[in-house]
Design a protein around this motif. Sequence first.
Motif, PDB file in Angstrom:
ATOM      1  N   PHE A   1      43.345 -22.214  -9.580  1.00 54.79           N
ATOM      2  CA  PHE A   1      42.324 -21.075  -9.435  1.00 54.79           C
ATOM      3  C   PHE A   1      42.408 -20.006 -11.052  1.00 54.79           C
ATOM      4  N   CYS A   2      41.237 -20.686 -10.990  1.00 55.19           N
ATOM      5  CA  CYS A   2      40.719 -19.809 -12.324  1.00 55.19           C
ATOM      6  C   CYS A   2      39.081 -19.072 -12.461  1.00 55.19           C
ATOM      7  N   TYR A   3      38.637 -18.309 -13.610  1.00 58.17           N
ATOM      8  CA  TYR A   3      37.142 -17.731 -13.112  1.00 58.17           C
ATOM      9  C   TYR A   3      37.351 -17.530 -14.234  1.00 58.17           C
ATOM     10  N   SER A   4      35.762 -17.364 -14.504  1.00 61.24           N
ATOM     11  CA  SER A   4      35.068 -17.220 -15.769  1.00 61.24           C
ATOM     12  C   SER A   4      33.691 -15.870 -15.042  1.00 61.24           C
ATOM     13  N   GLU A   5      32.927 -15.536 -16.028  1.00 56.22           N
ATOM     14  CA  GLU A   5      31.842 -14.857 -16.222  1.00 56.22           C
ATOM     15  C   GLU A   5      30.983 -15.918 -15.266  1.00 56.22           C
ATOM     16  N   LYS A   6      30.129 -15.922 -14.805  1.00 54.84           N
ATOM     17  CA  LYS A   6      28.844 -16.585 -14.697  1.00 54.84           C
ATOM     18  C   LYS A   6      27.918 -16.884 -16.000  1.00 54.84           C
ATOM     19  N   ALA A   7      27.616 -15.340 -16.457  1.00 54.58           N
ATOM     20  CA  ALA A   7      26.762 -14.732 -17.482  1.00 54.58           C
ATOM     21  C   ALA A   7      27.390 -16.506 -18.740  1.00 54.58           C
ATOM     22  N   GLU A   8      27.934 -16.550 -18.660  1.00 50.70           N
ATOM     23  CA  GLU A   8      28.985 -17.157 -19.845  1.00 50.70           C
ATOM     24  C   GLU A   8      29.193 -18.542 -19.897  1.00 50.70           C
ATOM     25  N   ILE A   9      28.819 -18.424 -19.075  1.00 49.74           N
ATOM     26  CA  ILE A   9      28.982 -19.722 -18.007  1.00 49.74           C
ATOM     27  C   ILE A   9      27.510 -21.162 -18.683  1.00 49.74           C
ATOM     28  N   GLU A  10      26.467 -19.878 -18.253  1.00 50.81           N
ATOM     29  CA  GLU A  10      25.372 -20.293 -18.493  1.00 50.81           C
ATOM     30  C   GLU A  10      24.677 -20.128 -19.854  1.00 50.81           C
ATOM     31  N   LYS A  11      26.094 -19.290 -20.575  1.00 50.49           N
ATOM     32  CA  LYS A  11      25.132 -18.627 -22.406  1.00 50.49           C
ATOM     33  C   LYS A  11      26.359 -20.166 -22.388  1.00 50.49           C
ATOM     34  N   ILE A  12      27.904 -21.344 -22.193  1.00 49.55           N
ATOM     35  CA  ILE A  12      27.988 -22.071 -23.134  1.00 49.55           C
ATOM     36  C   ILE A  12      27.237 -23.518 -22.872  1.00 49.55           C
ATOM     37  N   LYS A  13      26.192 -23.191 -21.088  1.00 53.58           N
ATOM     38  CA  LYS A  13      25.189 -24.857 -20.821  1.00 53.58           C
ATOM     39  C   LYS A  13      24.132 -24.876 -22.001  1.00 53.58           C
ATOM     40  N   ASN A  14      23.554 -23.233 -22.150  1.00 53.55           N
ATOM     41  CA  ASN A  14      22.033 -23.754 -23.000  1.00 53.55           C
ATOM     42  C   ASN A  14      22.478 -23.934 -24.378  1.00 53.55           C
ATOM     43  N   GLU A  15      24.006 -23.213 -24.431  1.00 56.09           N
ATOM     44  CA  GLU A  15      24.452 -24.258 -25.836  1.00 56.09           C
ATOM     45  C   GLU A  15      25.125 -24.952 -26.202  1.00 56.09           C
ATOM     46  N   LEU A  16      25.305 -26.103 -25.320  1.00 54.58           N
ATOM     47  CA  LEU A  16      25.384 -27.770 -24.985  1.00 54.58           C
ATOM     48  C   LEU A  16      24.162 -28.034 -25.250  1.00 54.58           C
ATOM     49  N   LEU A  17      23.688 -27.750 -24.035  1.00 55.48           N
ATOM     50  CA  LEU A  17      22.499 -27.913 -24.313  1.00 55.48           C
ATOM     51  C   LEU A  17      21.055 -28.087 -25.508  1.00 55.48           C
ATOM     52  N   GLU A  18      21.698 -26.696 -26.233  1.00 50.45           N
ATOM     53  CA  GLU A  18      20.544 -27.228 -27.750  1.00 50.45           C
ATOM     54  C   GLU A  18      21.633 -27.851 -28.624  1.00 50.45           C
ATOM     55  N   LYS A  19      22.748 -27.830 -28.803  1.00 50.09           N
ATOM     56  CA  LYS A  19      23.634 -28.843 -29.679  1.00 50.09           C
ATOM     57  C   LYS A  19      23.396 -30.162 -29.182  1.00 50.09           C
ATOM     58  N   VAL A  20      23.228 -31.026 -28.213  1.00 48.15           N
ATOM     59  CA  VAL A  20      22.818 -32.332 -27.870  1.00 48.15           C
ATOM     60  C   VAL A  20      22.139 -32.877 -28.491  1.00 48.15           C
ATOM     61  N   SER A  21      21.224 -31.868 -28.234  1.00 46.62           N
ATOM     62  CA  SER A  21      19.840 -32.257 -28.250  1.00 46.62           C
ATOM     63  C   SER A  21      19.511 -32.211 -30.027  1.00 46.62           C
ATOM     64  N   LYS A  22      20.616 -31.294 -30.716  1.00 48.04           N
ATOM     65  CA  LYS A  22      20.301 -31.846 -31.716  1.00 48.04           C
ATOM     66  C   LYS A  22      21.334 -33.141 -32.405  1.00 48.04           C
ATOM     67  N   GLN A  23      21.879 -33.341 -31.312  1.00 46.25           N
ATOM     68  CA  GLN A  23      22.599 -34.664 -32.298  1.00 46.25           C
ATOM     69  C   GLN A  23      21.890 -35.428 -31.688  1.00 46.25           C
ATOM     70  N   LYS A  24      21.030 -35.473 -30.752  1.00 47.17           N
ATOM     71  CA  LYS A  24      20.471 -36.853 -30.582  1.00 47.17           C
ATOM     72  C   LYS A  24      19.173 -37.013 -31.698  1.00 47.17           C
ATOM     73  N   ARG A  25      18.747 -36.141 -32.264  1.00 47.20           N
ATOM     74  CA  ARG A  25      17.869 -36.370 -32.507  1.00 47.20           C
ATOM     75  C   ARG A  25      18.185 -36.867 -35.063  1.00 47.20           C
ATOM     76  N   THR A  26      19.178 -36.384 -34.425  1.00 45.80           N
ATOM     77  CA  THR A  26      20.034 -37.141 -35.930  1.00 45.80           C
ATOM     78  C   THR A  26      20.204 -38.760 -35.759  1.00 45.80           C
TER      79      THR A  26
END
Length: 158
Positions: free
Chosen positions: A133-158
């Motif tokens: 049973f764990c928890y995290s701030e919703k805002a942090e999850i949103e931030k991580i999701k956006n960072e992940l999308l950005e990083k994977v998008s950059k990897q696809k281009r290289t």
Amino acid sequence: MIVGNKKSFAVEFTQSESNPKMGFGKIWIQNQFYGTNEDLIYFNGYLISLLDELLNLKTVEFKHDNLSELELFNCFENIENENDYLINGSTFTDDFIAYGFEKKGYVHLIWKIKNDKEILFSDLKNYGTDVKFCYSEKAEIEKIKNELLEKVSKQKRT
């Protein structure tokens, strides 16, 4: 790659060399992992969808503050509207049963590994059957999701 902090919330993802739209991932929340990084998944269809599922959780409709982790898990399994809280996930989370809810800007996730089938993935062999049973701030999850999308998008281009 790991985006975030495993102590609070992080996503581990390794892009497939043969198909940049796929890869291997798992979620980390308060140093506990959910999912397996040994099952090939679609990045957007499975991993990002799971993050969206976490970001769209409902608030819980019953008193739960004084329940133990096991009692809370059992409540979710036995309530009439269980599906409102059930985390559907995807193939990389199939070995788990999980429920989630939001409370005051925090995403709460409660889960355990299923013990009704053989464990195929090595990272799950010694996982244990106790309830997590764990928890995290919703805002942090949103931030991580956006960072992940950005990083994977950059990897696809290289």
